[in-house]
Design a protein around this motif. Sequence first.
Motif, PDB file in Angstrom:
ATOM      1  N   MET A   1     -75.436  67.313   6.495  1.00  0.00           N
ATOM      2  CA  MET A   1     -76.805  67.184   6.015  1.00  0.00           C
ATOM      3  C   MET A   1     -77.779  67.275   7.195  1.00  0.00           C
ATOM      4  O   MET A   1     -77.594  66.611   8.194  1.00  0.00           O
ATOM      5  N   ASN A   2     -78.763  68.098   7.022  1.00  0.00           N
ATOM      6  CA  ASN A   2     -79.709  68.374   8.099  1.00  0.00           C
ATOM      7  C   ASN A   2     -80.934  67.454   8.014  1.00  0.00           C
ATOM      8  O   ASN A   2     -82.020  67.886   7.653  1.00  0.00           O
ATOM      9  N   ILE A   3     -80.709  66.161   8.337  1.00  0.00           N
ATOM     10  CA  ILE A   3     -81.826  65.204   8.233  1.00  0.00           C
ATOM     11  C   ILE A   3     -82.794  65.405   9.389  1.00  0.00           C
ATOM     12  O   ILE A   3     -82.451  65.189  10.554  1.00  0.00           O
ATOM     13  N   ILE A   4     -83.968  65.830   9.072  1.00  0.00           N
ATOM     14  CA  ILE A   4     -84.916  66.239  10.092  1.00  0.00           C
ATOM     15  C   ILE A   4     -85.961  65.154  10.329  1.00  0.00           C
ATOM     16  O   ILE A   4     -86.592  65.078  11.366  1.00  0.00           O
ATOM     17  N   LYS A   5     -86.107  64.267   9.309  1.00  0.00           N
ATOM     18  CA  LYS A   5     -87.190  63.296   9.389  1.00  0.00           C
ATOM     19  C   LYS A   5     -86.864  62.086   8.520  1.00  0.00           C
ATOM     20  O   LYS A   5     -86.232  62.241   7.479  1.00  0.00           O
ATOM     21  N   THR A   6     -87.287  60.898   8.962  1.00  0.00           N
ATOM     22  CA  THR A   6     -87.138  59.703   8.132  1.00  0.00           C
ATOM     23  C   THR A   6     -88.516  59.094   7.882  1.00  0.00           C
ATOM     24  O   THR A   6     -89.302  58.935   8.808  1.00  0.00           O
ATOM     25  N   LEU A   7     -88.771  58.796   6.616  1.00  0.00           N
ATOM     26  CA  LEU A   7     -90.053  58.216   6.228  1.00  0.00           C
ATOM     27  C   LEU A   7     -89.798  56.805   5.716  1.00  0.00           C
ATOM     28  O   LEU A   7     -89.025  56.606   4.785  1.00  0.00           O
ATOM     29  N   ASP A   8     -90.461  55.831   6.334  1.00  0.00           N
ATOM     30  CA  ASP A   8     -90.291  54.443   5.926  1.00  0.00           C
ATOM     31  C   ASP A   8     -91.510  53.986   5.135  1.00  0.00           C
ATOM     32  O   ASP A   8     -92.581  53.794   5.700  1.00  0.00           O
ATOM     33  N   VAL A   9     -91.345  53.847   3.824  1.00  0.00           N
ATOM     34  CA  VAL A   9     -92.460  53.369   2.996  1.00  0.00           C
ATOM     35  C   VAL A   9     -92.079  52.041   2.327  1.00  0.00           C
ATOM     36  O   VAL A   9     -92.553  51.726   1.247  1.00  0.00           O
ATOM     37  N   LYS A  10     -91.246  51.277   3.014  1.00  0.00           N
ATOM     38  CA  LYS A  10     -90.843  49.976   2.474  1.00  0.00           C
ATOM     39  C   LYS A  10     -92.078  49.078   2.348  1.00  0.00           C
ATOM     40  O   LYS A  10     -92.928  49.049   3.229  1.00  0.00           O
ATOM     41  N   GLY A  11     -92.148  48.378   1.226  1.00  0.00           N
ATOM     42  CA  GLY A  11     -93.250  47.433   1.023  1.00  0.00           C
ATOM     43  C   GLY A  11     -94.488  48.055   0.424  1.00  0.00           C
ATOM     44  O   GLY A  11     -95.375  47.352  -0.028  1.00  0.00           O
ATOM     45  N   LEU A  12     -94.571  49.379   0.415  1.00  0.00           N
ATOM     46  CA  LEU A  12     -95.767  50.022  -0.135  1.00  0.00           C
ATOM     47  C   LEU A  12     -95.665  50.139  -1.652  1.00  0.00           C
ATOM     48  O   LEU A  12     -94.595  50.352  -2.199  1.00  0.00           O
ATOM     49  N   ALA A  13     -96.823  49.998  -2.302  1.00  0.00           N
ATOM     50  CA  ALA A  13     -96.866  50.025  -3.762  1.00  0.00           C
ATOM     51  C   ALA A  13     -97.299  51.395  -4.265  1.00  0.00           C
ATOM     52  O   ALA A  13     -97.904  52.173  -3.533  1.00  0.00           O
TER      53      ALA A  13
END
Lengths: 75, 158
Positions: A1-13
């Motif tokens: 898997m070519n994971i290029i980016k990680t986005l952390d939106v934990k806690g956001l509504a």
Amino acid sequence: MNIIKTLDVKGLACPMPIVKTKKAIDTIASGEVLEVLVTDKGALNDFTAWAKAGGHNIVEQKEDAGVLSFFIEKA
Amino acid sequence: MEKKRTTIVLFSGDYDKAMAAYIIANGAAAYDHEVTIFHTFWGINALRKQEDIKAKKGFLEKMFGKMMPRGAEQLGLSKMQMMGIGPKMIKHVMNKHNALTLTQLINMAQEQDIKLVSCTMTMDLLGLQQDELIDGVHYAGVAAYLADAEDGNVNLFI
């Protein structure tokens, strides 16, 4: 898997997780994978529907201690 | 592929209803729709600047201007207003849950190129002038709204 980016939106509504994911996916190329970390309860249905509408492929999803991870391959 | 389109008529000047409208609009933009929010009647108050803008007006227009909420954060709730306690409570809870305020949702909408339109006919009735509304708002009437709505995949009236 070519994971290029990680986005952390934990806690956001709602609607932030989807809005930020859309912004992030616009910055990667077709076939690349975006990892999204999210805690919003609606995310399971939201991300499935959103990916389908955009033609993106959720390659893998998992849950760990209330945090959902989606691996979205851009169409 | 032609983009899908969402249009929302925001008639209500209630904080909660305007929030719902803007959450759906921002979601639709993330769905890659072209989105229009057409503000009419009390919904226009969500677009007012917070500061008092001096404008040349007649007596009735001045009265209207004073009586209506000046800007998104001044709007009341459709339920549980409780003389202003309700909005304070809900904003406290929103903050706790990391929900965006209406002002933040409007900014996000502009960032996502959502077209914000204000109905010029109602602005005349309520005595609101363009200087009193935030920057970036389009001014139009029913025909312009219908031009967007007739191609709309999602059209809502709130």
